[in-house]
Design a protein around this motif. Structure first.
Motif, mmCIF file in Angstrom:
data_model
loop_
_atom_site.group_PDB
_atom_site.id
_atom_site.type_symbol
_atom_site.label_atom_id
_atom_site.label_comp_id
_atom_site.label_asym_id
_atom_site.label_seq_id
_atom_site.Cartn_x
_atom_site.Cartn_y
_atom_site.Cartn_z
ATOM 1 N N THR A 171 0.867 -1.185 0.000
ATOM 2 C CA THR A 171 0.000 0.000 0.000
ATOM 3 C C THR A 171 0.901 1.231 0.000
ATOM 4 O O THR A 171 1.720 1.425 0.908
ATOM 5 N N GLY A 189 1.785 5.341 -0.059
ATOM 6 C CA GLY A 189 1.228 6.493 0.639
ATOM 7 C C GLY A 189 0.647 7.557 -0.263
ATOM 8 O O GLY A 189 0.079 8.524 0.204
ATOM 9 N N LYS A 190 0.786 7.428 -1.578
ATOM 10 C CA LYS A 190 0.333 8.465 -2.509
ATOM 11 C C LYS A 190 -1.035 8.151 -3.101
ATOM 12 O O LYS A 190 -1.370 8.623 -4.186
#
Length: 453
Positions: free
Chosen positions: A179, A181-182
């Motif tokens: 996953t 962060g953007k």
């Protein structure tokens, strides 16, 4: 050359025929006649070379072979060979002894009811409780679930300008790799990897069971503690109740045996041991007279028998029975016979009866038994017969399975008394129980002598 003679003359409404076998008389018309003569009465029907002949009666009587001890006039057609009810067998001299024996053996066992059964119940409860599941170890797997009514693009790179490698429909699930962060999630897409926008998906999970643990795996200390406490408790109360049972249920018979008595009793035991030397020992259950000698190998009596379950030179009648001598025992189908120095004790279920030898008889006889089982190695075969016989003793060839059967010389022993004892045993070894029967008879005469004086 054989000589034949036959002469027929008219005599009244029929014809009288003289032949080598005797005189016969026939009456009737052509195609239907009744003939009576030395071979019986026949009906003959037929014409033009085809005839039917049927015997109505026969004057020839076929007698079964003589069986020792078999009385055709007094023997019932069918009877069960067994003793009377156990409470009727005791003689007058043994009533007090048997009453005490029955009173003690019919008491409940404290050890059994208050130790053995509760201990068994405790073990069952312990096993059931610690066999139950304690907890299940699970593995959690995370994945991406598409959450959009429209198709969502799966891109080669985590940005809106990345090349589109495919599309995903609503509620499709993909294994998550990472996953970012953007606003992007890296997923496994077919044989490659791709990126999907987080705003069109959500992270979900599923739990998969790996192993289920029972209580005896997770609570070992509790199991060990309860087992030790339970064992210590039941061992203690078991010792207590066993000692009480020993006092309450103990039956003691001790004999003062001098050198002369010891010599006689040693012979008593030695003669009983002869029964163990017989390869096969049977108990008779039923006896049935039969006149169908043709289909029963010429036998005049049909016997139902079973192998005796146990013959022992030392077997006590009850768990708390104490004596200073060996006790010979014969275990029959529904009774146990215990031969003490002065009397026979019979046990059936939990009831006892006793008969002094002066009231007991053991009748010995040699019998011829037509054997249809494998012959014992110590049996004496005296003759042979056939499973299905003709009148003259030859095999009936109409039966394909007509086996040749041996006639064996066995020894039969009828144990009986005026009180209702009635048991018959047979040995394959001739005379295997004769000496024992003779010494019992000698003891009986000695008891009768002392009773008279």
């Amino acid at each position: 050359m054989s000589f034949n003679f036959r002469k027929s003359i008219k005599f009244g409404p029929g014809r009288l025929t003289f032949s080598k076998s005797g005189v016969s008389y026939s009456i009737g018309t052509k195609g239907a006649r009744i003939t009576t003569g030395p071979r019986g009465t026949y009906v003959t029907l037929g014409l033009h070379g085809l005839y039917y002949r049927q015997r109505i009666t026969s004057t020839i009587k076929y007698r079964p072979p003589t069986v020792p001890g078999y009385d055709e006039l007094t023997e019932p057609l069918l009877h069960t060979i067994t003793s009377e009810a156990i409470d009727q067998l005791t003689d007058s001299d043994s009533k007090a002894f048997v009453e005490e024996l029955n009173a003690k053996t019919n008491r409940i066992s404290y050890f059994r009811w208050f130790c053995l059964f509760p201990a068994t119940l405790f073990l069952i409860c312990l096993f059931v409780y610690f066999s139950q599941d304690s907890y299940t170890e699970e593995k959690t797997t995370y994945f991406i679930a598409v959450d959009s009514l429209n198709k969502v693009n799966v891109r080669q790179n985590p940005n809106k300008n990345g090349n589109i490698i495919g599309s995903a429909d609503n509620k499709q699930y993909y294994a998550i790799i990472d996953t970012l962060g953007k606003g992007w999630s890296k997923i496994k897409f077919g044989d490659t990897v791709g990126y999907i926008a987080k705003q069109y998906s959500r992270i979900d999970s599923i739990k998969t069971p790996i192993h289920t643990y029972a209580r005896f795996e997770t609570n070992k200390r509790d199991l060990i503690s309860l087992s030790i406490i339970g064992a210590a408790f039941f061992i203690y109360i078991g010792i207590v109740f066993y000692k009480q049972d020993k006092q309450r249920l103990l039956v003691e018979i001790y004999y003062e045996i001098d050198d002369h008595i010891k010599e006689v009793y040693d012979k008593f035991l030695r003669n009983f041991t002869e029964l163990l030397a017989s390869q096969k020992v049977w108990q008779y259950l039923h006896a049935e007279r039969t006149s169908d000698y043709k289909h029963h190998a010429g036998a005049g009596k049909l016997i139902t028998r079973i192998s005796i379950k146990r013959v022992s030179t030392n077997h006590k009648p009850a768990p708390f029975f104490r004596t200073n001598i060996p006790v010979p025992n014969i275990k029959l189908r529904n009774s146990d016979l215990y031969f003490f120095p002065e009397r026979l004790i019979i046990k059936r279920d939990k009831q006892f009866a006793a008969i002094f030898y002066k009231h007991l008889r053991i009748d010995c006889a040699d019998i011829i038994f037509i054997e249809d089982e494998p012959v014992a190695s110590d049996a004496q075969v005296v003759d042979y017969t056939w499973r299905f016989l003709n009148k003259n003793g030859t095999p009936d060839r109409r039966f394909n399975n007509n086996r040749r059967l041996p006639k064996c010389l066995y020894s039969q022993y009828h144990i009986n008394s005026g009180t209702g004892v009635n048991e018959i045993i047979t040995t394959s070894k001739q005379g295997a129980f004769n000496e024992f029967a003779h010494i019992v008879k000698a003891i009986a005469k000695l008891q009768q002598y002392y009773a008279a004086h």
